[in-house]
Scaffold this motif. Structure first.
Motif, PDB file in Angstrom:
ATOM      1  N   VAL A  51       0.953  -1.180  -0.048  1.00 36.96           N
ATOM      2  CA  VAL A  51       0.170   0.012  -0.134  1.00 36.96           C
ATOM      3  C   VAL A  51       0.699   1.151   0.086  1.00 36.96           C
ATOM      4  N   THR A  52       0.581   1.996  -1.118  1.00 33.73           N
ATOM      5  CA  THR A  52       1.342   3.318  -0.949  1.00 33.73           C
ATOM      6  C   THR A  52       0.588   4.473  -1.752  1.00 33.73           C
ATOM      7  N   GLY A  53       1.064   5.602  -1.600  1.00 29.86           N
ATOM      8  CA  GLY A  53       0.458   6.823  -1.885  1.00 29.86           C
ATOM      9  C   GLY A  53       0.320   8.038  -0.906  1.00 29.86           C
ATOM     10  N   ASN A  54      -0.264   9.089  -1.084  1.00 32.42           N
ATOM     11  CA  ASN A  54      -0.468  10.160  -0.241  1.00 32.42           C
ATOM     12  C   ASN A  54      -1.735  10.071   0.376  1.00 32.42           C
ATOM     13  N   PRO A  55      -1.646   9.970   1.941  1.00 31.59           N
ATOM     14  CA  PRO A  55      -2.877   9.871   2.717  1.00 31.59           C
ATOM     15  C   PRO A  55      -3.517  10.928   2.980  1.00 31.59           C
ATOM     16  N   ALA A  65      -3.527   9.127  -5.175  1.00 28.48           N
ATOM     17  CA  ALA A  65      -4.080   8.624  -4.102  1.00 28.48           C
ATOM     18  C   ALA A  65      -3.461   7.329  -3.464  1.00 28.48           C
ATOM     19  N   PRO A  66      -3.831   6.929  -2.361  1.00 32.51           N
ATOM     20  CA  PRO A  66      -3.395   5.910  -1.832  1.00 32.51           C
ATOM     21  C   PRO A  66      -3.935   4.582  -2.704  1.00 32.51           C
ATOM     22  N   ILE A  67      -3.030   3.404  -2.815  1.00 34.24           N
ATOM     23  CA  ILE A  67      -3.385   2.592  -3.804  1.00 34.24           C
ATOM     24  C   ILE A  67      -2.892   1.228  -3.134  1.00 34.24           C
ATOM     25  N   ALA A  68      -3.392   0.033  -3.413  1.00 33.50           N
ATOM     26  CA  ALA A  68      -2.729  -1.348  -2.907  1.00 33.50           C
ATOM     27  C   ALA A  68      -2.481  -1.879  -4.025  1.00 33.50           C
ATOM     28  N   ILE A  69      -0.936  -2.113  -4.345  1.00 33.09           N
ATOM     29  CA  ILE A  69      -0.511  -2.586  -5.599  1.00 33.09           C
ATOM     30  C   ILE A  69      -0.286  -4.245  -5.292  1.00 33.09           C
ATOM     31  N   TYR A 160     -16.211   1.804   1.176  1.00 29.66           N
ATOM     32  CA  TYR A 160     -15.411   1.467   2.101  1.00 29.66           C
ATOM     33  C   TYR A 160     -14.214   0.861   1.537  1.00 29.66           C
ATOM     34  N   VAL A 161     -14.747  -0.143   0.506  1.00 23.93           N
ATOM     35  CA  VAL A 161     -13.763  -0.909  -0.001  1.00 23.93           C
ATOM     36  C   VAL A 161     -12.547  -0.004  -0.885  1.00 23.93           C
ATOM     37  N   LEU A 162     -13.153   0.832  -1.539  1.00 23.95           N
ATOM     38  CA  LEU A 162     -12.276   1.837  -2.319  1.00 23.95           C
ATOM     39  C   LEU A 162     -11.326   2.590  -1.488  1.00 23.95           C
ATOM     40  N   HIS A 163     -11.800   3.094  -0.351  1.00 26.01           N
ATOM     41  CA  HIS A 163     -11.003   3.751   0.673  1.00 26.01           C
ATOM     42  C   HIS A 163      -9.937   2.992   1.573  1.00 26.01           C
ATOM     43  N   ASN A 164     -10.178   1.498   1.370  1.00 26.11           N
ATOM     44  CA  ASN A 164      -9.231   0.869   2.305  1.00 26.11           C
ATOM     45  C   ASN A 164      -7.659   1.168   2.492  1.00 26.11           C
ATOM     46  N   PRO A 165      -7.212   1.416   1.226  1.00 26.66           N
ATOM     47  CA  PRO A 165      -5.715   1.719   1.273  1.00 26.66           C
ATOM     48  C   PRO A 165      -5.398   3.043   2.122  1.00 26.66           C
TER      49      PRO A 165
END
Length: 328
Positions: A51-55, A65-69, A160-165
């Motif tokens: 999980v990476t990105g700008n919180p 935006a935060p993302i799970a790679i 909720y799912v999309l904002h998990n990261p």
């Protein structure tokens, strides 16, 4: 509880403690419905994503935006999911996320599933195992489902799912504020709490409460007093049950206010606040307090119960109250 008491319980007795992987007995899992499904990876399987990105970016459509790679293991699930959707054309997955140790799926069952949802999810888990390494346990046994009874609930699940990261990154930045749980003792009354415990030490705490006995002038004056409290960095405390009370809570949340919410139920092991309250917890603007342990059988909100919560809010707001707390 004694062995005799356990044996005396009827067979249909529902456990008071949560069992996250049990199915809803009242629900027909063969008919069209919407769910959020959670699968957890087995302990021997490596992380499924990074999980990476700008919180600070809350819009998941923005570039940073935060993302799970997904990692190699996570990509095997993605492959299996694609095959699964082809195998079950009656199922649509409008949103999913592969987190490091678990996976969330929003599942829309459009037409009847003769073999039921459990069989379908078992198929997805089997396809993932085959894609990764046949014979190796990829997931923990079972899964968790959350039924969406309305389109709005399903939309909330997808958000909720999309904002998990994003939530994971915020939790990493503020681990103490989000994860910290407390035991509070107020004049010999013991309570459970979660969030920024130091809000109880704020010098300006106001109880938000509506009564049918109030005149329109009193309601307007109270509202203005609560708004001034928020503007001055004070804290609003209430169970926020009445619509006017809840409207004040939402306004305070919008303007970065500090809130202590008295909850009618305790906090489960995997308690997850709403998106708005999550952000307040992560910045230290929220404290959740409950006089009860978590109970899967939530009691109906009756007048006497609401009165008890309001009395507790008044007690906590009183400067004469002796309050001590310790981390759990």
């Amino acid at each position: 509880m004694s062995d005799h008491e356990k044996q005396a319980r009827p067979v249909y007795y529902k456990p008071r403690k949560p069992q996250y992987k049990r199915r809803a007995r009242h629900h027909d899992y063969t008919r069209p419905s919407c769910y959020m499904i959670t699968l957890r990876k087995a302990s021997d399987i490596p992380a499924l994503s990074v999980v990476t990105g700008n919180p600070k970016i809350t819009d998941p459509t923005q570039p940073d935006a935060p993302i799970a790679i997904p990692t190699r293991a996570g990509l095997r699930f993605e492959d299996a999911l694609e095959k699964w959707c082809m195998k079950y054309p009656q199922i649509i997955v409008p949103a999913h996320v592969v987190m490091p140790d678990h996976i969330h799926l929003c599942v829309d069952v459009r037409t009847e599933l003769p073999s039921g949802l459990s069989r379908a999810i078992a198929s997805l888990m089997g396809l993932t195992t085959s894609a990764y390494k046949p014979g190796v346990k990829f997931f923990e046994k079972g899964y968790t489902d959350s039924i969406a009874y309305t389109p709005q609930q399903f939309k909330t699940q997808q958000d909720y799912v999309l904002h998990n990261p994003l939530r994971l990154l915020i939790k990493r930045l503020h681990p103490d504020l989000f994860f910290r749980r407390w035991e509070i003792c107020v004049d010999n009354v013991r309570l459970k709490a979660m969030g920024n415990i130091f809000l109880l030490k704020n010098p300006h705490i106001q109880v938000v409460r509506f009564s049918r006995k109030f005149t329109e002038e009193q309601v307007a004056a109270n509202r203005r007093s609560w708004e001034i409290c928020v503007e001055n960095g004070g804290v609003l405390i209430s169970p926020f049950i009445h619509p006017l009370e809840n409207d004040m809570r939402k306004e305070a949340m919008t303007h970065g206010g500090r809130i202590i919410r008295i909850c009618d139920n305790g906090f489960s092991e995997r308690f997850a606040p709403s998106a708005g309250e999550f952000e307040l917890l992560s910045t230290g603007h929220l404290l959740l307090i409950s006089p009860n342990d978590y109970d899967t059988q939530r009691a109906q909100m009756k007048y006497t119960r609401a009165q008890h919560l309001n009395i507790l809010a008044k007690l906590l707001a009183s400067p004469a109250t002796t309050t001590t707390f310790r981390p759990i």
